[in-house]
Design a protein around this motif. Structure first.
Motif, PDB file in Angstrom:
ATOM      1  N   THR A 194       0.837  -1.199   0.000  1.00  0.00           N
ATOM      2  CA  THR A 194       0.000   0.000   0.000  1.00  0.00           C
ATOM      3  C   THR A 194       0.871   1.248   0.000  1.00  0.00           C
ATOM      4  O   THR A 194       0.620   2.208  -0.736  1.00  0.00           O
ATOM      5  CB  THR A 194      -0.943  -0.014   1.225  1.00  0.00           C
ATOM      6  OG1 THR A 194      -1.767  -1.181   1.157  1.00  0.00           O
ATOM      7  CG2 THR A 194      -1.811   1.227   1.270  1.00  0.00           C
ATOM      8  N   GLU A 195       1.923   1.221   0.823  1.00  0.00           N
ATOM      9  CA  GLU A 195       2.846   2.362   0.905  1.00  0.00           C
ATOM     10  C   GLU A 195       3.559   2.572  -0.438  1.00  0.00           C
ATOM     11  O   GLU A 195       3.673   3.710  -0.926  1.00  0.00           O
ATOM     12  CB  GLU A 195       3.864   2.104   2.016  1.00  0.00           C
ATOM     13  CG  GLU A 195       4.733   3.293   2.338  1.00  0.00           C
ATOM     14  CD  GLU A 195       5.645   3.001   3.511  1.00  0.00           C
ATOM     15  OE1 GLU A 195       6.847   3.292   3.381  1.00  0.00           O
ATOM     16  OE2 GLU A 195       5.162   2.488   4.531  1.00  0.00           O
ATOM     17  N   ALA A 210       1.204   4.076  -2.991  1.00  0.00           N
ATOM     18  CA  ALA A 210       1.034   5.510  -2.765  1.00  0.00           C
ATOM     19  C   ALA A 210       2.240   6.272  -3.310  1.00  0.00           C
ATOM     20  O   ALA A 210       2.089   7.329  -3.936  1.00  0.00           O
ATOM     21  CB  ALA A 210       0.830   5.797  -1.280  1.00  0.00           C
ATOM     22  N   GLU A 252       2.010   6.375  -7.099  1.00  0.00           N
ATOM     23  CA  GLU A 252       1.012   7.357  -7.526  1.00  0.00           C
ATOM     24  C   GLU A 252       1.553   8.776  -7.394  1.00  0.00           C
ATOM     25  O   GLU A 252       1.322   9.630  -8.258  1.00  0.00           O
ATOM     26  CB  GLU A 252      -0.290   7.188  -6.742  1.00  0.00           C
ATOM     27  CG  GLU A 252      -1.057   5.931  -7.083  1.00  0.00           C
ATOM     28  CD  GLU A 252      -1.395   5.794  -8.556  1.00  0.00           C
ATOM     29  OE1 GLU A 252      -1.831   6.805  -9.171  1.00  0.00           O
ATOM     30  OE2 GLU A 252      -1.206   4.692  -9.103  1.00  0.00           O
TER      31      GLU A 252
END
Length: 137
Positions: free
Chosen positions: A108-109, A112, A115
């Protein structure tokens, strides 16, 4: 005195045919026990090593005479071993879940961060396109 451990290796039921040789024998429950002893090493008598062996299939009476286990004691021993294995597997599963959760959080990190990098690249491309237009005027 050498340390000795015993465990239930196998429980088996032997039935008998309805007729023919052996039909007069009753069906029986048998147990194979494992025995582990700590003995002095043959190579270095100051050291010890574990020696393991399995018994031949024994009737419940033989198991009681040889190891002191009644049928209910054997069932209790089997249950203890089974529950210990369940606890071991549960702890192992909990560790795997923790690792999976940590990997998911790291993913998830990283997603991010990717992105954010994509957004920054888009800004740079947009600024570069604007600069090219401004130079072309």
């Amino acid at each position: 005195m050498a340390e000795i451990e015993t465990w239930v290796e196998e429980v088996l039921f032997r039935g008998r045919p309805a007729n023919g040789p052996g039909s007069e024998l009753p069906p029986r429950l048998y147990v194979v026990m494992g025995v582990q002893r700590e003995e002095a090493s043959l190579i270095d008598p100051t050291q010890t090593e574990w020696k393991r062996q399995l018994t031949d299939p024994m009737t419940m009476t033989q198991a009681r005479e040889r190891f002191g286990y009644s049928p209910s004691g054997l069932v209790e021993l089997i249950n203890d071993q089974a529950f210990a294995e369940v606890e071991r597997l549960t702890a192992q599963l909990a560790q795997q879940v923790q690792r999976a959760d940590a990997a998911e959080a790291a993913l998830t990190e990283l997603s991010a961060e990717i992105e954010a990098i994509k957004a920054r690249l888009a800004e740079i491309e947009e600024a570069k396109a604007g600069q090219t237009v401004a130079e072309g005027e």
